[in-house]
Motif scaffolding. Sequence first.
Motif, PDB file in Angstrom:
ATOM      1  N   THR A   1       0.826  -1.207   0.000  1.00  0.00           N
ATOM      2  CA  THR A   1       0.000   0.000   0.000  1.00  0.00           C
ATOM      3  C   THR A   1       0.863   1.261   0.000  1.00  0.00           C
ATOM      4  OG1 THR A   1      -0.047   0.023   2.396  1.00  0.00           O
ATOM      5  CG2 THR A   1      -1.824  -1.165   1.295  1.00  0.00           C
ATOM      6  N   PHE A   2       2.171   1.108  -0.261  1.00  0.00           N
ATOM      7  CA  PHE A   2       3.127   2.210  -0.051  1.00  0.00           C
ATOM      8  C   PHE A   2       3.022   2.677   1.401  1.00  0.00           C
ATOM      9  CE2 PHE A   2       4.335   4.515  -4.308  1.00  0.00           C
ATOM     10  CZ  PHE A   2       5.148   3.460  -4.627  1.00  0.00           C
ATOM     11  N   CYS A   3       2.657   1.766   2.317  1.00  0.00           N
ATOM     12  CA  CYS A   3       2.423   2.102   3.721  1.00  0.00           C
ATOM     13  C   CYS A   3       1.536   3.340   3.809  1.00  0.00           C
ATOM     14  CB  CYS A   3       3.732   2.318   4.478  1.00  0.00           C
ATOM     15  SG  CYS A   3       4.521   0.786   4.958  1.00  0.00           S
ATOM     16  N   TYR A   4       0.345   3.247   3.237  1.00  0.00           N
ATOM     17  CA  TYR A   4      -0.527   4.418   3.138  1.00  0.00           C
ATOM     18  C   TYR A   4      -0.788   5.064   4.501  1.00  0.00           C
ATOM     19  CZ  TYR A   4      -3.763   7.391   0.664  1.00  0.00           C
ATOM     20  OH  TYR A   4      -4.355   8.488   0.092  1.00  0.00           O
ATOM     21  N   HIS A   5      -0.820   4.223   5.564  1.00  0.00           N
ATOM     22  CA  HIS A   5      -1.052   4.758   6.900  1.00  0.00           C
ATOM     23  C   HIS A   5       0.138   5.572   7.379  1.00  0.00           C
ATOM     24  CE1 HIS A   5       1.061   0.967   7.231  1.00  0.00           C
ATOM     25  NE2 HIS A   5       1.393   1.233   8.461  1.00  0.00           N
ATOM     26  N   ARG A   6       1.310   5.351   6.797  1.00  0.00           N
ATOM     27  CA  ARG A   6       2.494   6.105   7.207  1.00  0.00           C
ATOM     28  C   ARG A   6       2.688   7.349   6.331  1.00  0.00           C
ATOM     29  NH1 ARG A   6       6.207   2.864  10.313  1.00  0.00           N
ATOM     30  NH2 ARG A   6       7.931   4.119   9.570  1.00  0.00           N
ATOM     31  N   ILE A   7       2.604   7.152   5.003  1.00  0.00           N
ATOM     32  CA  ILE A   7       2.871   8.304   4.123  1.00  0.00           C
ATOM     33  C   ILE A   7       1.803   9.381   4.293  1.00  0.00           C
ATOM     34  CG2 ILE A   7       4.273   7.064   2.434  1.00  0.00           C
ATOM     35  CD1 ILE A   7       1.860   6.842   0.623  1.00  0.00           C
ATOM     36  N   SER A   8       0.574   8.969   4.662  1.00  0.00           N
ATOM     37  CA  SER A   8      -0.461   9.985   4.853  1.00  0.00           C
ATOM     38  C   SER A   8      -0.262  10.751   6.161  1.00  0.00           C
ATOM     39  CB  SER A   8      -1.848   9.344   4.808  1.00  0.00           C
ATOM     40  OG  SER A   8      -1.939   8.292   5.734  1.00  0.00           O
ATOM     41  N   LYS A   9       0.673  10.264   7.012  1.00  0.00           N
ATOM     42  CA  LYS A   9       0.997  10.994   8.245  1.00  0.00           C
ATOM     43  C   LYS A   9       2.329  11.719   8.114  1.00  0.00           C
ATOM     44  CE  LYS A   9      -1.278   7.794  11.473  1.00  0.00           C
ATOM     45  NZ  LYS A   9      -1.552   6.642  10.599  1.00  0.00           N
ATOM     46  N   GLY A  10       2.891  11.738   6.927  1.00  0.00           N
ATOM     47  CA  GLY A  10       4.160  12.418   6.726  1.00  0.00           C
ATOM     48  C   GLY A  10       5.377  11.563   7.027  1.00  0.00           C
ATOM     49  N   MET A  11       5.150  10.274   7.307  1.00  0.00           N
ATOM     50  CA  MET A  11       6.289   9.378   7.531  1.00  0.00           C
ATOM     51  C   MET A  11       6.703   8.745   6.207  1.00  0.00           C
ATOM     52  SD  MET A  11       4.650   7.414  10.801  1.00  0.00           S
ATOM     53  CE  MET A  11       6.117   6.681  11.501  1.00  0.00           C
ATOM     54  N   LYS A  12       7.841   8.031   6.236  1.00  0.00           N
ATOM     55  CA  LYS A  12       8.239   7.241   5.076  1.00  0.00           C
ATOM     56  C   LYS A  12       7.649   5.840   5.225  1.00  0.00           C
ATOM     57  CE  LYS A  12      11.450  10.307   3.659  1.00  0.00           C
ATOM     58  NZ  LYS A  12      11.061  11.159   2.542  1.00  0.00           N
ATOM     59  N   THR A  13       7.725   5.048   4.171  1.00  0.00           N
ATOM     60  CA  THR A  13       7.240   3.676   4.291  1.00  0.00           C
ATOM     61  C   THR A  13       8.168   2.896   5.219  1.00  0.00           C
ATOM     62  OG1 THR A  13       8.547   2.786   2.486  1.00  0.00           O
ATOM     63  CG2 THR A  13       6.449   3.785   1.895  1.00  0.00           C
ATOM     64  N   ALA A  14       7.668   1.779   5.756  1.00  0.00           N
ATOM     65  CA  ALA A  14       8.471   0.982   6.680  1.00  0.00           C
ATOM     66  C   ALA A  14       9.738   0.470   5.999  1.00  0.00           C
ATOM     67  CB  ALA A  14       7.646  -0.190   7.208  1.00  0.00           C
ATOM     68  N   CYS A  15       9.641   0.094   4.712  1.00  0.00           N
ATOM     69  CA  CYS A  15      10.816  -0.445   4.018  1.00  0.00           C
ATOM     70  C   CYS A  15      11.857   0.639   3.784  1.00  0.00           C
ATOM     71  CB  CYS A  15      10.402  -1.105   2.706  1.00  0.00           C
ATOM     72  SG  CYS A  15       9.567  -0.027   1.534  1.00  0.00           S
ATOM     73  N   VAL A  16      11.399   1.851   3.462  1.00  0.00           N
ATOM     74  CA  VAL A  16      12.337   2.958   3.241  1.00  0.00           C
ATOM     75  C   VAL A  16      13.069   3.269   4.539  1.00  0.00           C
ATOM     76  CG1 VAL A  16      12.487   5.436   2.758  1.00  0.00           C
ATOM     77  CG2 VAL A  16      11.081   3.979   1.310  1.00  0.00           C
ATOM     78  N   ASP A  17      12.336   3.310   5.652  1.00  0.00           N
ATOM     79  CA  ASP A  17      12.951   3.587   6.951  1.00  0.00           C
ATOM     80  C   ASP A  17      13.913   2.484   7.366  1.00  0.00           C
ATOM     81  OD1 ASP A  17      11.969   6.045   7.499  1.00  0.00           O
ATOM     82  OD2 ASP A  17      10.307   5.382   8.749  1.00  0.00           O
ATOM     83  N   ALA A  18      13.572   1.238   7.022  1.00  0.00           N
ATOM     84  CA  ALA A  18      14.395   0.114   7.471  1.00  0.00           C
ATOM     85  C   ALA A  18      15.671  -0.029   6.648  1.00  0.00           C
ATOM     86  CB  ALA A  18      13.590  -1.182   7.403  1.00  0.00           C
ATOM     87  N   CYS A  19      15.680   0.479   5.422  1.00  0.00           N
ATOM     88  CA  CYS A  19      16.843   0.264   4.555  1.00  0.00           C
ATOM     89  C   CYS A  19      18.036   1.061   5.057  1.00  0.00           C
ATOM     90  CB  CYS A  19      16.527   0.671   3.111  1.00  0.00           C
ATOM     91  SG  CYS A  19      17.935   0.416   2.016  1.00  0.00           S
ATOM     92  N   PRO A  20      19.140   0.377   5.450  1.00  0.00           N
ATOM     93  CA  PRO A  20      20.287   1.112   5.966  1.00  0.00           C
ATOM     94  C   PRO A  20      21.066   1.846   4.872  1.00  0.00           C
ATOM     95  CG  PRO A  20      20.336  -1.218   6.604  1.00  0.00           C
ATOM     96  CD  PRO A  20      19.343  -1.074   5.512  1.00  0.00           C
ATOM     97  N   PHE A  21      20.882   1.442   3.633  1.00  0.00           N
ATOM     98  CA  PHE A  21      21.760   1.927   2.575  1.00  0.00           C
ATOM     99  C   PHE A  21      21.112   2.971   1.663  1.00  0.00           C
ATOM    100  CE2 PHE A  21      22.889  -2.374   3.791  1.00  0.00           C
ATOM    101  CZ  PHE A  21      24.192  -2.189   4.188  1.00  0.00           C
ATOM    102  N   GLY A  22      19.869   3.325   1.943  1.00  0.00           N
ATOM    103  CA  GLY A  22      19.190   4.303   1.099  1.00  0.00           C
ATOM    104  C   GLY A  22      18.874   3.780  -0.287  1.00  0.00           C
ATOM    105  N   ALA A  23      18.740   2.460  -0.404  1.00  0.00           N
ATOM    106  CA  ALA A  23      18.431   1.884  -1.702  1.00  0.00           C
ATOM    107  C   ALA A  23      16.979   2.110  -2.081  1.00  0.00           C
ATOM    108  CB  ALA A  23      18.740   0.389  -1.702  1.00  0.00           C
ATOM    109  N   ARG A  24      16.139   2.382  -1.098  1.00  0.00           N
ATOM    110  CA  ARG A  24      14.717   2.618  -1.353  1.00  0.00           C
ATOM    111  C   ARG A  24      14.372   4.040  -0.940  1.00  0.00           C
ATOM    112  NH1 ARG A  24      10.879  -1.890  -0.741  1.00  0.00           N
ATOM    113  NH2 ARG A  24      11.982  -3.860  -0.992  1.00  0.00           N
ATOM    114  N   GLN A  25      13.640   4.727  -1.800  1.00  0.00           N
ATOM    115  CA  GLN A  25      13.194   6.079  -1.462  1.00  0.00           C
ATOM    116  C   GLN A  25      11.782   6.277  -1.966  1.00  0.00           C
ATOM    117  OE1 GLN A  25      16.036   9.459  -2.216  1.00  0.00           O
ATOM    118  NE2 GLN A  25      17.164   7.819  -3.208  1.00  0.00           N
TER     119      GLN A  25
END
Lengths: 257, 157
Positions: free
Chosen positions: A190-214
């Motif tokens: 869902t692109f973590c709709y519950h997160r992006i609609s609150k101004g957060m990043k998706t869980a996968c983007v936050d978890a990625c240590p290397f910035g491979a996901r944005q």
Amino acid sequence: MSCSRRDFLKKGLVGGAVAASLPLSSFKFLTPAEAKSAVGDPAVRWGFLVDTYKCTGCGFCVKACKKENDVPYDLPITRTWVERYVITKDDETHVDSPNGDRDGFKDTKIDGKTIDPKDISKAFFVPKLCNQCDNPACVQVCPVGASYQTQDGVVLVDRKWCIGCGYCIMACPYGVRFFHPVYKVADKCTFCYHRISKGMKTACVDACPFGARQIGDLKNPDDPVTKAILTERVAVLKDEYGTKPQVFYIGLDENVR
Amino acid sequence: MRNHVLRPLFAALALVALILTARQLMVPSDFGVHGDSFTYNFYRADSVNDWKKFPVSYKGREYCAECHEDNTESITKSKHAIIQCENCHGPAMQHPDNPEALTINRSRDLCLRCHLDLPYPGSQRGELPAIDPNDHNPEQECVECHNPHNPNLEDME
């Protein structure tokens, strides 16, 4: 209403002069989308950028996604996964993704085959997730209107409305949908709709240590994701299907399917 | 026209009326086209709010730093600064109300996610410090020697 020949010619000349002074672009017919963007639509359009050079296949994104989104952890279903591609010098492609990379790649063997590092010509990891297509085939086939695209471009499933027929699971060219065994409905990223609609990043983007996901807003030209997509060499998966994916990949190889 | 000819027509009309009434009652009023495309934007508007209400589990480093400032600070000075707390400590959703819900993963397998030697050209993986787990102290847990918050080998105790 009366109009003398003199008045008609006068008004005609004035009208003609005004029309001639306008730029040619003002006579162009706009599509509704063009008209909307011209008057400045405040909405966002979510887009995703994956840098395959940066991905190390650690799988923290998969773990975070499953835990964040309540996807049964021990079942072979996942909203996102990472594939390992090893292309050997004899031009053979070896792909695997044990458990969707939930626990990382714990073996140097690929798909049970031992490959000598000297024989590798290129090897890399490709994270996959829902492409949130602009023309989502999965939405088109839904017989009950339970799959849809939000105004900000995210494809979602209405869990109260889905009848679990599975058409969308078959229609997605990327295989990102699956049947949720708990809610008995089709499920997907869902692109973590519950997160992006609150101004957060998706869980996968936050978890990625290397910035491979944005993740970013494609309607904002100053967004780093939008800038990268506009200026760098990016590609999408299975472009030939015409689904217009909104997940862009830096360093996508032709061997990636 | 005779009544028995018209009777099926009345039955059909009654059925249509019944179906339309049932549809009116069953389909939520916010079901419709919300956007440019009838094909893609035909949905129940409240479903978007259902998704917005989904609980957030991963709270991010700032949340952890509210109480564990010493730990978050120590890791931000190390090479592991790029790793989020919750990657190893588990999602903070029920923390601190239910401390047991936090499942800290200290296993060898967790470290091997990045540090198993996969010498892959064209991927950043090949540049990470890596081991062969069968050679490198196979029976021991990594955390017995390496401090995950400060994995610098010179500072190793």
